[in-house]
Write a protein that holds these residues in place. Structure first.
Motif, mmCIF file in Angstrom:
data_model
loop_
_atom_site.group_PDB
_atom_site.id
_atom_site.type_symbol
_atom_site.label_atom_id
_atom_site.label_comp_id
_atom_site.label_asym_id
_atom_site.label_seq_id
_atom_site.Cartn_x
_atom_site.Cartn_y
_atom_site.Cartn_z
ATOM 1 N N SER A 1 -14.259 60.010 80.171
ATOM 2 C CA SER A 1 -13.438 60.193 81.369
ATOM 3 C C SER A 1 -14.300 60.567 82.565
ATOM 4 O O SER A 1 -14.070 60.092 83.685
ATOM 5 N N GLY A 2 -15.298 61.419 82.340
ATOM 6 C CA GLY A 2 -16.202 61.796 83.414
ATOM 7 C C GLY A 2 -17.014 60.619 83.923
ATOM 8 O O GLY A 2 -17.230 60.481 85.135
ATOM 9 N N ARG A 3 -17.444 59.758 83.001
ATOM 10 C CA ARG A 3 -18.211 58.575 83.392
ATOM 11 C C ARG A 3 -17.359 57.625 84.235
ATOM 12 O O ARG A 3 -17.813 57.092 85.257
ATOM 13 N N LYS A 4 -16.113 57.432 83.837
ATOM 14 C CA LYS A 4 -15.221 56.562 84.605
ATOM 15 C C LYS A 4 -14.941 57.137 85.984
ATOM 16 O O LYS A 4 -14.878 56.408 86.982
ATOM 17 N N LEU A 5 -14.780 58.455 86.050
ATOM 18 C CA LEU A 5 -14.515 59.100 87.334
ATOM 19 C C LEU A 5 -15.717 58.948 88.261
ATOM 20 O O LEU A 5 -15.554 58.640 89.458
ATOM 21 N N MET A 6 -16.921 59.130 87.731
ATOM 22 C CA MET A 6 -18.127 58.987 88.550
ATOM 23 C C MET A 6 -18.283 57.549 89.042
ATOM 24 O O MET A 6 -18.621 57.315 90.215
ATOM 25 N N ASN A 7 -18.022 56.578 88.164
ATOM 26 C CA ASN A 7 -18.111 55.169 88.578
ATOM 27 C C ASN A 7 -17.099 54.865 89.672
ATOM 28 O O ASN A 7 -17.395 54.119 90.626
ATOM 29 N N HIS A 8 -15.908 55.431 89.537
ATOM 30 C CA HIS A 8 -14.860 55.223 90.539
ATOM 31 C C HIS A 8 -15.279 55.818 91.893
ATOM 32 O O HIS A 8 -15.086 55.195 92.951
ATOM 33 N N LEU A 9 -15.853 57.018 91.861
ATOM 34 C CA LEU A 9 -16.281 57.660 93.096
ATOM 35 C C LEU A 9 -17.425 56.900 93.755
ATOM 36 O O LEU A 9 -17.489 56.795 94.986
#
Length: 299
Positions: A287-295
């Motif tokens: 989830s953290g990886r997806k959030l960072m990619n989104h940002l």
């Protein structure tokens, strides 16, 4: 402001000795603790943000971990800024009101050492909310019980706090009032907290180990034991330090060890918790990886 006799505590200014006896440590400690606090803030606030944003983490376990991160951040923020200030400036004093306020805030957060490890399937939303509200409620009750007698105390003469933390027993030790009631209350609450916390933790891990032994896969058992070892490390650091601070008799030569121990449970433990309890979790990392990619994409 110094005073002799009378209940003038509200206007008192208490000197904090902190680490001033070791001037060569001031700058290195400031840099280390500033780094630790930054890591604590980023880790715990990041954990809260990931849990709030990611739908896959809207489960009871992560709900409780989010509250753990919130309490750890609040506890560290209650203690660390004043410690950093004391290391950076020559005026190492604190008002009695500020002293009591910090003690109250720290006590409210004292329930963070209990983390029930229950599977989501056996936790209803009502039970989950109760588990989250319980430590806050008990923390508030404990805080009022410990701080109310101090409000009637008086401080006179050389009331120097030989620590950086406005911890209950340290405040009582510099009071001119009879410390008996305050000491009994502190001892009773500390013993109850530790016995109850360790009983919950022991019962939980007995159940966990019994479940792990039934796993057919050796790899699965090894992974589960590795996770438990990390959790037990955090528990040992937190509770071991508290037991040392409250159970080992203090002498003039032991104050440095008391201060070092205080650093461990006020600074190190809140920083380690998001790493040990959360960031090693596969779902959290994904989830953290997806959030960072989104940002990054929309930044």
């Amino acid at each position: 402001m110094w005073f002799a006799g009378g209940n003038q505590s509200a206007g008192a200014t208490l000197p904090l000795l902190g680490f001033s006896e070791h001037p060569d440590l001031q700058v290195p400690l400031f840099l280390v603790l500033l780094t630790v606090y930054a890591g604590t803030a980023v880790g715990n606030l990041g954990m809260i943000a990931i849990i709030r944003i990611s739908p896959r983490l809207h489960a009871p376990m992560y709900f409780l971990l989010g509250h753990l991160s919130f309490v750890d951040f609040c506890y560290s923020t209650t203690v660390t800024p004043k410690l950093l200030e004391n290391l950076a400036v020559e005026d190492r004093t604190i008002s009695f009101t500020g002293c009591i306020t910090q003690l109250f805030s720290a006590c409210v957060s004292s329930g963070r050492g209990v983390h029930p490890l229950l599977y989501p399937g056996v936790m209803s939303p009502k039970l989950c909310a109760s588990l989250a509200a319980g430590p806050y409620t008990w923390g508030a009750v404990s805080s009022l019980t410990l701080t109310c007698p101090l409000l009637a105390s008086s401080f006179c003469g050389s009331s120097i706090i030989n620590n950086f933390l406005r911890e209950h027993s340290v405040i009582v030790s510099v009071s001119c009032s009879d410390p008996f009631i305050s000491q009994v209350l502190c001892c009773a609450i500390t013993i109850f907290n530790e016995v109850a916390s360790l009983a919950i933790i022991l019962t939980t891990y007995i159940s966990i180990f019994a479940t792990i032994r039934k796993m057919p896969s050796a790899g699965g058992r090894q992974k589960a034991f590795s996770t438990c070892a990390s959790h037990l490390t955090a528990i040992t650091v937190f509770h071991g330090t508290i037991l040392f601070l409250y159970c080992v008799p203090r002498s003039k030569n032991s104050w440095l060890m008391v201060k070092v121990g205080s650093v461990f449970y006020t600074e190190v433990s809140p920083m380690l918790n998001p790493l040990i309890y959360s960031l090693r979790n596969k779902d959290v990392k994904e989830s953290g990886r997806k959030l960072m990619n989104h940002l990054i994409q929309f930044g």
